[in-house]
Design an enzyme around this catalytic site. Structure first.
Site, short mmCIF file in Angstrom:
data_model
loop_
_atom_site.label_atom_id
_atom_site.label_comp_id
_atom_site.label_asym_id
_atom_site.label_seq_id
_atom_site.Cartn_x
_atom_site.Cartn_y
_atom_site.Cartn_z
N HIS A 92 -3.37 1.01 -3.83
CA HIS A 92 -4.28 1.38 -2.75
C HIS A 92 -4.88 0.12 -2.11
O HIS A 92 -4.76 -0.99 -2.63
CB HIS A 92 -5.37 2.28 -3.31
CG HIS A 92 -4.81 3.42 -4.12
ND1 HIS A 92 -4.51 4.64 -3.59
CD2 HIS A 92 -4.47 3.49 -5.44
CE1 HIS A 92 -4.01 5.43 -4.53
NE2 HIS A 92 -3.98 4.75 -5.66
N ARG A 113 0.85 -1.20 0.00
CA ARG A 113 0.00 0.00 0.00
C ARG A 113 0.88 1.24 0.00
O ARG A 113 2.04 1.21 0.44
CB ARG A 113 -0.90 0.03 1.24
CG ARG A 113 -1.95 -1.04 1.27
CD ARG A 113 -2.80 -0.96 2.53
NE ARG A 113 -3.58 0.27 2.60
CZ ARG A 113 -4.44 0.55 3.58
NH1 ARG A 113 -4.60 -0.31 4.58
NH2 ARG A 113 -5.12 1.67 3.57
#
Length: 598
Positions: free
Chosen positions: A528, A372
């Site tokens: 993400h 991430r």
């Protein structure tokens, strides 16, 4: 000349007047502006607007007027106008203002220019239209079609690996029920393991009879699965018959058995894996075959010798697919783990997707790294979406990630890939993802390759939250409690109003997954939470329903190593989570099983 100038001035004045005034919307069915008719773009751009009945409605467009927030992605408000009036339609005037959409009389529409000046704030019409997701999904991508894929080839050619990859791809990205029927597993279930090479000798008549019974039993399982819980055979399915099937006689027998269960000969596709590279064959034997139950507890060198003798037994009676002798069959032939592909009589959507997958598959080992982005300003404010910059914590993680790349990806202690220096870097187009990788070095190698050269993919952008973009979960719960409840009940299929769902994101992430399947070099993907969840679930063999609930912590790098039956992983925590006690140094842990959030 004066008359021409007057006409030009009059034309310009009319255009300015149209931009200032509220415009009319014509429709004969008491039309109401709905969210599904609105598309978003940057300020000042115009996109075509889809009407409810395109043939009978006027051609419409949208004018976007909005302000850019440095911490928020630019979203625009709409202003609707009519380009041409459809024939025989009663005009209905609508005013778009702060209160939403309201119908007014033609007299009331003639307002002053001051009331409709460009300074007037224009709001997107509010609507209740947001259809609930389908909880009972009875229609699949193969609805009505039943395909059978038959693997062909000598042992240690990657047939089982390819079969499992096909199953994974169609189940995850196309919601197609797929099952693999492996003759080796049927043999071990019927007779147990520990069968040496003499069991596969074609001159062993007794063993040949037993192996024929095993093939028939496996085929019975396949046909029963195609018909079970399938009233009137209405639901489509994909079955994969995983065995050597090296002789033309065996393939004719398969056609006879499956013809009554399939709609046409084109629904039976043979997939042959041919490998002339001795290095690849040796690598397949060491990586997969030595871990088989047949060789459990056996000396590795003796196991390799026995398995090579098994290959020789099959090679004596091997009849590959041929363009002349098998020209009426539908088949695909792969050479040396995907170096080139040969096809015959392949047509249709799903067979086309199968070809796309096979062109990107290979059996070489390589690591895939998932991470991430660092914590952004919106993450610190507990807001979703947006395009904010990294926070201080995010900047700190970006530097730690660059060190990890240098020490573990480009210069690994135990090289797993063929060429670690040819590592690649994938990011989304969002600022927080790009900024997380800004400290990574891009060194030019002697062969001209640029290590970790960044590539930005729109398919890796975060799931768009629509009108909830930039809001906190508490604000969403307060303003739209029904929407929050619906998302909690079905997180996979719930679509944000004017936004995306996890199912929508899975569709576009498919392109990146195929790229990752194609590469033989290490790849680092920085994206993400929702996107990393999807990629992780695909390679780990999780279902679509489990994907939205996978836990992906901040400040960590997940290393995946796809294999035939499993996908081992290793997680390196570069930054401790806020919920845990802070400790110094790097924290390394292995996850034997997937962690799913409750």
């Amino acid at each position: 000349r004066e008359r021409e100038r007057e006409r030009e001035r009059k034309k310009e004045g009319e255009e300015e007047e149209r931009e200032r005034h509220t415009h009319s919307i014509y429709n004969s069915h008491d039309w109401r502006l709905e969210e599904r008719h609105v598309r978003y773009c940057t300020t000042g751009e115009r996109h075509e607007l889809l009407g409810r009945e395109r043939e009978r409605s006027s051609c419409q467009s949208v004018l976007f007027v909005g302000k850019k927030d440095p911490l928020h992605s630019t979203r625009a408000h709409t202003h609707t106008r009519v380009m041409s009036k459809p024939p025989k339609m009663k005009p209905a005037m609508y005013y778009i203002g702060k209160g939403g959409v309201s119908q007014v009389s033609p007299e009331a529409a003639n307002m002053s220019n001051e009331a409709h000046s460009p300074k007037t704030e224009i709001h997107t019409p509010k609507t209740e239209y947001n259809p609930a997701p389908h909880h009972k999904r009875e229609a699949f991508a193969t609805n009505g079609d039943r395909f059978v894929l038959v693997m062909v080839g000598l042992p240690a050619r990657g047939k089982t690996y390819i079969a499992n990859k096909i199953k994974r791809y169609f189940e995850f990205f196309h919601s197609a029920p797929t099952e693999v029927f492996n003759a080796g597993q049927t043999r071990r279930a019927m007779l147990g393991a520990k069968h040496m090479h003499d069991f596969f000798d074609p001159t062993n008549s007794e063993a040949n009879k037993v192996r024929r019974e095993i093939a028939e039993k496996t085929m019975d399982y396949l046909v029963d699965w195609l018909k079970s819980n399938n009233k009137d055979q209405a639901l489509g399915r994909i079955a994969i018959y995983d065995a050597t099937n090296t002789t033309r006689e065996r393939r004719k027998w398969i056609i006879r058995r499956l013809s009554p269960a399939l709609q046409s000969p084109g629904h039976l596709i043979f997939i042959e894996s041919v490998c002339d590279d001795d290095v690849l064959v040796e690598q397949n034997i060491k990586s997969v075959k030595l871990t088989m139950p047949d060789y459990a507890g056996m000396d590795p060198d003796n196991a390799i010798v026995d398995f090579k003798q098994r290959i020789e037994h099959y090679a004596t009676m091997y009849e590959p697919l041929d363009l002349k002798k098998d020209d009426l069959l539908s088949w695909i032939k792969m050479h040396n783990g995907g170096e080139n592909l040969t096809m015959n009589r392949i047509k249709g959507f799903l067979p086309g997707r199968l070809v796309t997958l096979l062109t990107n598959l290979h059996t070489l080992p390589r690591p895939i790294y998932l991470s991430r982005h660092g914590r952004s300003v919106y993450n610190m404010q507990n807001r979703i979406g947006g395009d904010s910059n990294l926070s201080r914590e995010g900047e700190h993680y970006a530097k730690l990630l660059a060190e990890y790349v240098e020490n573990n990806i480009l210069n690994p202690k135990n090289p797993f890939a063929l060429n670690a220096k040819h590592a690649r870097l994938y990011t989304s187009r969002m600022q927080r993802s790009i900024q997380t990788t800004k400290w990574i070095k891009h060194t030019v190698q002697p062969d001209g390759w640029v290590s970790m050269r960044p590539r930005r993919f729109a398919a890796l952008d975060e799931i768009y939250a629509g009108k909830f973009d930039g809001m906190s979960p508490e604000e969403i719960q307060k303003q739209a409690p029904d929407e929050a409840t619906r998302r909690h009940e079905d997180k996979l299929n719930y679509r944000y109003p004017r936004g995306e769902s996890y199912a929508d994101a899975i569709e576009r992430v498919q392109l990146v997954a195929l790229q990752l399947e194609r590469h033989t070099d290490p790849v680092l993907v920085v994206a993400h939470n929702g996107i990393i969840r999807i990629l992780y679930a695909y390679f780990k063999g999780l279902s679509r329903e489990q994907a939205p609930h996978v836990e992906i912590p901040f400040g960590s790098v997940i290393e995946l190593r796809p294999q035939c039956y499993t996908c081992p992983e290793e997680v390196m925590l570069l930054v401790e989570s806020e919920q845990k006690e802070k400790k110094q140094g790097n924290h390394k842990k292995n996850r034997g099983s997937t962690r799913i959030q409750e």
